[in-house]
Scaffold this motif. Structure first.
Motif, short mmCIF file in Angstrom:
data_model
loop_
_atom_site.label_atom_id
_atom_site.label_comp_id
_atom_site.label_asym_id
_atom_site.label_seq_id
_atom_site.Cartn_x
_atom_site.Cartn_y
_atom_site.Cartn_z
N LEU A 171 20.02 8.72 -24.86
CA LEU A 171 19.35 10.02 -25.33
C LEU A 171 20.12 10.68 -26.42
CD1 LEU A 171 18.79 11.23 -21.71
CD2 LEU A 171 17.01 10.36 -23.35
N VAL A 172 21.08 10.12 -27.07
CA VAL A 172 21.94 10.72 -28.26
C VAL A 172 21.01 11.02 -29.21
CG1 VAL A 172 23.54 10.49 -30.09
CG2 VAL A 172 23.96 9.72 -27.50
N TRP A 173 19.85 10.21 -29.73
CA TRP A 173 19.27 10.34 -30.85
C TRP A 173 17.87 10.78 -30.60
CZ3 TRP A 173 22.13 10.58 -34.96
CH2 TRP A 173 23.25 9.97 -35.04
N GLU A 174 17.45 11.28 -29.59
CA GLU A 174 16.25 11.76 -29.13
C GLU A 174 15.79 13.10 -29.72
OE1 GLU A 174 13.70 10.43 -27.37
OE2 GLU A 174 15.02 8.59 -27.94
N PRO A 175 14.87 13.64 -30.17
CA PRO A 175 14.80 14.91 -30.57
C PRO A 175 15.04 15.89 -29.66
CG PRO A 175 12.83 13.56 -30.97
CD PRO A 175 13.55 12.80 -30.18
N ARG A 176 15.37 17.17 -30.08
CA ARG A 176 15.70 18.41 -29.35
C ARG A 176 14.70 19.57 -29.89
NH1 ARG A 176 22.25 17.93 -29.17
NH2 ARG A 176 22.44 15.49 -28.38
N VAL A 177 14.51 20.34 -28.88
CA VAL A 177 13.58 21.35 -29.13
C VAL A 177 14.33 22.81 -28.78
CG1 VAL A 177 11.36 22.49 -28.66
CG2 VAL A 177 11.44 19.95 -28.77
N THR A 178 14.21 23.47 -29.90
CA THR A 178 14.90 24.85 -29.64
C THR A 178 13.73 26.01 -29.39
OG1 THR A 178 16.63 24.12 -31.19
CG2 THR A 178 16.43 26.52 -30.76
N VAL A 179 14.19 26.69 -28.50
CA VAL A 179 13.18 27.76 -27.84
C VAL A 179 13.71 29.16 -27.78
CG1 VAL A 179 11.31 28.23 -26.04
CG2 VAL A 179 12.41 25.87 -26.27
N PRO A 180 13.44 29.95 -28.90
CA PRO A 180 13.75 31.41 -28.90
C PRO A 180 13.00 32.05 -28.12
CG PRO A 180 12.65 30.61 -31.12
CD PRO A 180 12.88 29.50 -30.29
N VAL A 181 13.24 33.13 -27.18
CA VAL A 181 12.50 33.90 -26.47
C VAL A 181 12.80 35.29 -26.84
CG1 VAL A 181 12.66 32.25 -24.75
CG2 VAL A 181 14.42 33.86 -24.59
N ARG A 182 11.75 36.17 -26.22
CA ARG A 182 11.69 37.66 -26.28
C ARG A 182 12.32 38.03 -25.08
NH1 ARG A 182 9.36 40.12 -30.91
NH2 ARG A 182 10.70 41.61 -30.09
N ALA A 183 12.72 39.41 -24.83
CA ALA A 183 13.21 39.93 -23.58
C ALA A 183 11.60 40.06 -22.69
CB ALA A 183 13.67 41.22 -23.75
#
Length: 252
Positions: A171-183
């Motif tokens: 899984l080293v080269w699998e895409p990663r999804v970043t998820v910013p959130v609001r309070a």
């Protein structure tokens, strides 16, 4: 519920292993719960997670057992209803932790899955509800996930290094999804999905409540990573004490 969790949302969660549900808490709930949380973080006994590059975070363990308000959040009807809908089966509360990632200078939370560190076994429907009590943009240490990583074996190399924070070789080269959130937003992630969180590079602490829910028929299975006998339970013993591990949602 249909507004929060459509069939499409459920399908996406089960395919990718995580989902962000915006606006689960009202602004008034966030304000009140954040105030309670900051007091708890200042006064309660905490666990510190330190690494070579700094402090990852500190937290109040089992905060649901010492704070009526935060137990109410762990059992919040909107949060638990979403959790059960995503899981597709009855769940119990396992534990709830009040987390704080400090200001500039904190360390990142390394890539990991929760399952190896939680001492229960059952159907693989367990999940964590991560409730943001402050805004968490990328710069404040929001979480990133490897989509679908809960559905495949986590293969280790043959070096003998079984570091739980080392990314599986497949899984080293699998895409990663970043998820910013609001309070007030809540992210839900499957117990086996790989995830991490960045450093907090801002001058405001990141505060959240992470509640782990498990299969309602789960049994105790000791974990090498977290040596906890849960008060003397024997391996294979059901985690069905409704005072400690209550049923949630429609089954409560």
């Amino acid at each position: 519920m249909p507004d929060l969790v459509s069939d499409e949302v459920v399908e996406r969660y089960r395919r990718e292993g995580f989902i962000r549900i915006p606006g689960v808490l009202t602004p008034q709930e966030v304000e009140s719960l954040l105030a309670v949380s900051l007091v708890r973080l200042d006064e309660a006994d905490k666990v510190n997670w330190d690494r070579a590059d700094g402090r990852v975070m500190d937290w109040v363990p089992h905060v649901d057992r010492v704070s009526e308000e935060l137990r109410g959040l762990a059992l919040h009807p909107r949060v638990t209803a979403v959790a059960e809908r995503l899981a597709g089966g009855p769940l119990r509360l396992f534990k709830s932790e009040l987390l704080r990632k400090g200001t500039a200078g904190s360390a990142l939370t390394p890539l990991h899955a929760d399952a190896p560190a939680i001492p229960f076994a059952g159907r693989s429907i367990g999940l964590t509800a991560w409730v943001a009590l402050t805004d968490v943009p990328v710069e404040r240490g929001c979480m990133s996930y490897i989509p679908g990583s809960h559905l495949v074996p986590h293969e280790r190399d043959d070096s003998g290094d079984q570091d739980p924070f080392r990314c599986p070789v497949n899984l080293v080269w699998e895409p990663r999804v970043t998820v910013p959130v609001r309070a007030g937003d809540v992210t839900f992630h499957h117990e086996r999905v790989l995830h991490l969180a960045g450093r907090n590079d801002t001058d405001e602490v990141r505060v959240s409540l992470a509640t782990v829910y498990m299969d309602a028929e789960a049994v105790y299975e000791p974990s090498d990573l977290v040596p906890d006998d849960l008060g003397g339970l024997l391996p294979g013993q059901p985690l069905d004490d409704d005072r400690v591990f209550p049923l949630i949602g429609a089954h409560s």
